[in-house]
Design a protein around this motif. Structure first.
Motif, PDB file in Angstrom:
ATOM      1  N   LEU A  78      -6.964  14.083  28.800  1.00 50.11           N
ATOM      2  CA  LEU A  78      -7.851  14.925  27.786  1.00 50.11           C
ATOM      3  C   LEU A  78      -9.161  14.522  27.631  1.00 50.11           C
ATOM      4  CD1 LEU A  78      -5.174  14.848  24.805  1.00 50.11           C
ATOM      5  CD2 LEU A  78      -5.233  16.597  26.649  1.00 50.11           C
ATOM      6  N   SER A  79     -10.091  15.594  27.614  1.00 53.19           N
ATOM      7  CA  SER A  79     -11.510  15.414  27.599  1.00 53.19           C
ATOM      8  C   SER A  79     -11.722  15.206  26.191  1.00 53.19           C
ATOM      9  CB  SER A  79     -12.169  16.466  28.328  1.00 53.19           C
ATOM     10  OG  SER A  79     -12.029  17.424  27.537  1.00 53.19           O
ATOM     11  N   ALA A  80     -12.941  14.433  25.639  1.00 55.03           N
ATOM     12  CA  ALA A  80     -13.434  14.598  24.615  1.00 55.03           C
ATOM     13  C   ALA A  80     -14.971  14.770  24.593  1.00 55.03           C
ATOM     14  CB  ALA A  80     -13.103  13.052  23.836  1.00 55.03           C
ATOM     15  N   GLU A  81     -15.207  15.042  23.432  1.00 54.11           N
ATOM     16  CA  GLU A  81     -16.906  15.654  23.475  1.00 54.11           C
ATOM     17  C   GLU A  81     -17.700  14.468  23.288  1.00 54.11           C
ATOM     18  OE1 GLU A  81     -18.067  19.147  20.943  1.00 54.11           O
ATOM     19  OE2 GLU A  81     -16.226  19.405  20.603  1.00 54.11           O
ATOM     20  N   SER A  82     -17.313  13.306  22.791  1.00 55.04           N
ATOM     21  CA  SER A  82     -18.038  12.124  22.451  1.00 55.04           C
ATOM     22  C   SER A  82     -17.232  10.892  22.680  1.00 55.04           C
ATOM     23  CB  SER A  82     -18.704  12.150  21.278  1.00 55.04           C
ATOM     24  OG  SER A  82     -17.752  12.038  20.211  1.00 55.04           O
ATOM     25  N   ARG A  83     -18.015   9.742  22.739  1.00 57.85           N
ATOM     26  CA  ARG A  83     -17.227   8.184  22.731  1.00 57.85           C
ATOM     27  C   ARG A  83     -16.514   8.306  21.144  1.00 57.85           C
ATOM     28  NH1 ARG A  83     -19.367   3.967  25.928  1.00 57.85           N
ATOM     29  NH2 ARG A  83     -20.582   4.790  27.433  1.00 57.85           N
ATOM     30  N   GLU A  84     -17.244   8.576  20.208  1.00 62.97           N
ATOM     31  CA  GLU A  84     -16.677   8.614  19.002  1.00 62.97           C
ATOM     32  C   GLU A  84     -15.297   9.225  18.752  1.00 62.97           C
ATOM     33  OE1 GLU A  84     -20.754   7.396  18.922  1.00 62.97           O
ATOM     34  OE2 GLU A  84     -19.906   9.502  19.555  1.00 62.97           O
ATOM     35  N   GLN A  85     -15.217  10.667  19.563  1.00 63.88           N
ATOM     36  CA  GLN A  85     -14.238  11.512  19.617  1.00 63.88           C
ATOM     37  C   GLN A  85     -13.158  10.684  20.345  1.00 63.88           C
ATOM     38  OE1 GLN A  85     -13.840  15.286  21.435  1.00 63.88           O
ATOM     39  NE2 GLN A  85     -13.221  16.099  19.351  1.00 63.88           N
ATOM     40  N   VAL A  86     -13.499   9.995  21.500  1.00 61.17           N
ATOM     41  CA  VAL A  86     -12.584   9.222  22.203  1.00 61.17           C
ATOM     42  C   VAL A  86     -11.722   8.320  21.201  1.00 61.17           C
ATOM     43  CG1 VAL A  86     -12.046   7.603  24.041  1.00 61.17           C
ATOM     44  CG2 VAL A  86     -13.458   9.455  24.347  1.00 61.17           C
ATOM     45  N   ASP A  87     -12.825   7.442  20.551  1.00 57.13           N
ATOM     46  CA  ASP A  87     -12.092   6.335  19.764  1.00 57.13           C
ATOM     47  C   ASP A  87     -11.044   6.864  18.341  1.00 57.13           C
ATOM     48  OD1 ASP A  87     -13.157   4.436  21.142  1.00 57.13           O
ATOM     49  OD2 ASP A  87     -14.977   4.227  20.030  1.00 57.13           O
ATOM     50  N   GLU A  88     -11.778   8.152  17.902  1.00 57.61           N
ATOM     51  CA  GLU A  88     -10.954   8.959  16.869  1.00 57.61           C
ATOM     52  C   GLU A  88      -9.818   9.193  17.109  1.00 57.61           C
ATOM     53  OE1 GLU A  88     -11.529  12.704  14.474  1.00 57.61           O
ATOM     54  OE2 GLU A  88     -13.233  11.802  14.732  1.00 57.61           O
ATOM     55  N   LEU A  89      -9.341   9.904  18.207  1.00 58.85           N
ATOM     56  CA  LEU A  89      -8.032  10.339  18.873  1.00 58.85           C
ATOM     57  C   LEU A  89      -7.250   9.344  19.029  1.00 58.85           C
ATOM     58  CD1 LEU A  89      -6.380  12.561  19.155  1.00 58.85           C
ATOM     59  CD2 LEU A  89      -7.047  13.010  21.573  1.00 58.85           C
ATOM     60  N   VAL A  90      -7.856   8.246  20.061  1.00 55.96           N
ATOM     61  CA  VAL A  90      -6.688   7.209  20.005  1.00 55.96           C
ATOM     62  C   VAL A  90      -6.380   6.282  18.945  1.00 55.96           C
ATOM     63  CG1 VAL A  90      -6.457   5.043  21.222  1.00 55.96           C
ATOM     64  CG2 VAL A  90      -7.573   7.010  22.360  1.00 55.96           C
ATOM     65  N   ASP A  91      -7.367   6.069  17.878  1.00 55.25           N
ATOM     66  CA  ASP A  91      -7.020   5.626  16.880  1.00 55.25           C
ATOM     67  C   ASP A  91      -6.101   6.302  15.937  1.00 55.25           C
ATOM     68  OD1 ASP A  91      -8.819   3.407  17.366  1.00 55.25           O
ATOM     69  OD2 ASP A  91     -10.422   4.124  16.231  1.00 55.25           O
ATOM     70  N   LYS A  92      -6.186   7.622  15.731  1.00 53.26           N
ATOM     71  CA  LYS A  92      -5.194   8.503  15.220  1.00 53.26           C
ATOM     72  C   LYS A  92      -3.905   8.307  15.732  1.00 53.26           C
ATOM     73  CE  LYS A  92      -7.770  12.365  13.503  1.00 53.26           C
ATOM     74  NZ  LYS A  92      -8.050  13.689  13.534  1.00 53.26           N
ATOM     75  N   ALA A  93      -3.822   8.162  17.100  1.00 49.41           N
ATOM     76  CA  ALA A  93      -2.515   8.147  17.786  1.00 49.41           C
ATOM     77  C   ALA A  93      -1.833   6.717  17.578  1.00 49.41           C
ATOM     78  CB  ALA A  93      -2.681   8.219  19.204  1.00 49.41           C
ATOM     79  N   ILE A  94      -2.559   5.757  17.351  1.00 53.83           N
ATOM     80  CA  ILE A  94      -2.098   4.424  16.877  1.00 53.83           C
ATOM     81  C   ILE A  94      -1.583   4.450  15.818  1.00 53.83           C
ATOM     82  CG2 ILE A  94      -2.325   1.962  17.052  1.00 53.83           C
ATOM     83  CD1 ILE A  94      -4.440   2.415  19.588  1.00 53.83           C
ATOM     84  N   ALA A  95      -2.260   4.937  14.673  1.00 55.10           N
ATOM     85  CA  ALA A  95      -1.927   5.055  13.595  1.00 55.10           C
ATOM     86  C   ALA A  95      -0.701   5.831  13.027  1.00 55.10           C
ATOM     87  CB  ALA A  95      -2.984   5.516  12.482  1.00 55.10           C
ATOM     88  N   ALA A  96      -0.439   6.859  14.041  1.00 60.47           N
ATOM     89  CA  ALA A  96       0.705   7.757  14.032  1.00 60.47           C
ATOM     90  C   ALA A  96       1.922   7.316  14.589  1.00 60.47           C
ATOM     91  CB  ALA A  96       0.184   9.087  14.341  1.00 60.47           C
ATOM     92  N   GLY A  97       1.856   6.115  14.992  1.00 59.48           N
ATOM     93  CA  GLY A  97       3.108   5.570  15.857  1.00 59.48           C
ATOM     94  C   GLY A  97       3.258   5.407  17.147  1.00 59.48           C
ATOM     95  N   GLY A  98       1.943   5.532  17.644  1.00 61.61           N
ATOM     96  CA  GLY A  98       1.528   5.556  19.504  1.00 61.61           C
ATOM     97  C   GLY A  98       1.394   3.844  19.464  1.00 61.61           C
TER      98      GLY A  98
END
Length: 136
Positions: A78-98
């Motif tokens: 998946l593409s992201a608009e910024s480095r921060e958005q990359v970190d935000e989505l991956v951090d959410k995924a890990i917090a959600a059980g990934g």
């Protein structure tokens, strides 16, 4: 104008848990294309993730269904608009059980990516690329 779409279909072990996981990442469900065996996860206007229990998924193929916790079935990016958005989505995924999937990838100042496994072991890459590099 016609906009081509991609529908990614994945077999999951627990449809309810997968729906919860993907909504916690900020994606929405399209209930019109969902039922007790399938859920339509809207990632963008042109990308839809169809998550299906293994029985339903098996109705679309004659091949054995991969156990994504043991082998790679596909690598989704998946593409992201910024480095921060990359970190935000991956951090959410890990917090959600990934779970994290590998190390952070950087190529100079023009590309940045991180990856995660969803609860079923599907591998997702999230990548930002400098728009000026893409357009050249």
């Amino acid at each position: 104008m016609y906009q081509q779409m991609i529908f990614v279909n994945l077999a999951v072990n627990d449809l309810g848990a997968s729906k919860k996981f993907f909504t916690e990442l900020g994606f929405t469900l399209n209930e019109q294309f969902s039922d007790d065996s399938t859920s339509s996860v809207v990632i963008s206007d042109t990308i839809v993730l169809m998550i299906m229990n293994r029985e339903r998924f098996g109705q679309f193929t004659k091949k054995p269904i991969a156990d994504s916790s043991q082998m790679v079935e596909t690598l989704l990016a998946l593409s992201a608009e910024s480095r921060e958005q990359v970190d935000e989505l991956v951090d959410k995924a890990i917090a959600a059980g990934g779970a994290p999937a590998g190390e952070t990838q950087e190529q100079g100042d023009f590309m940045y990516g991180r990856a995660f496994f969803d609860p079923d072991g599907h591998h997702f890459e999230v990548v930002w690329m400098d728009p000026s590099v893409i357009e050249s």
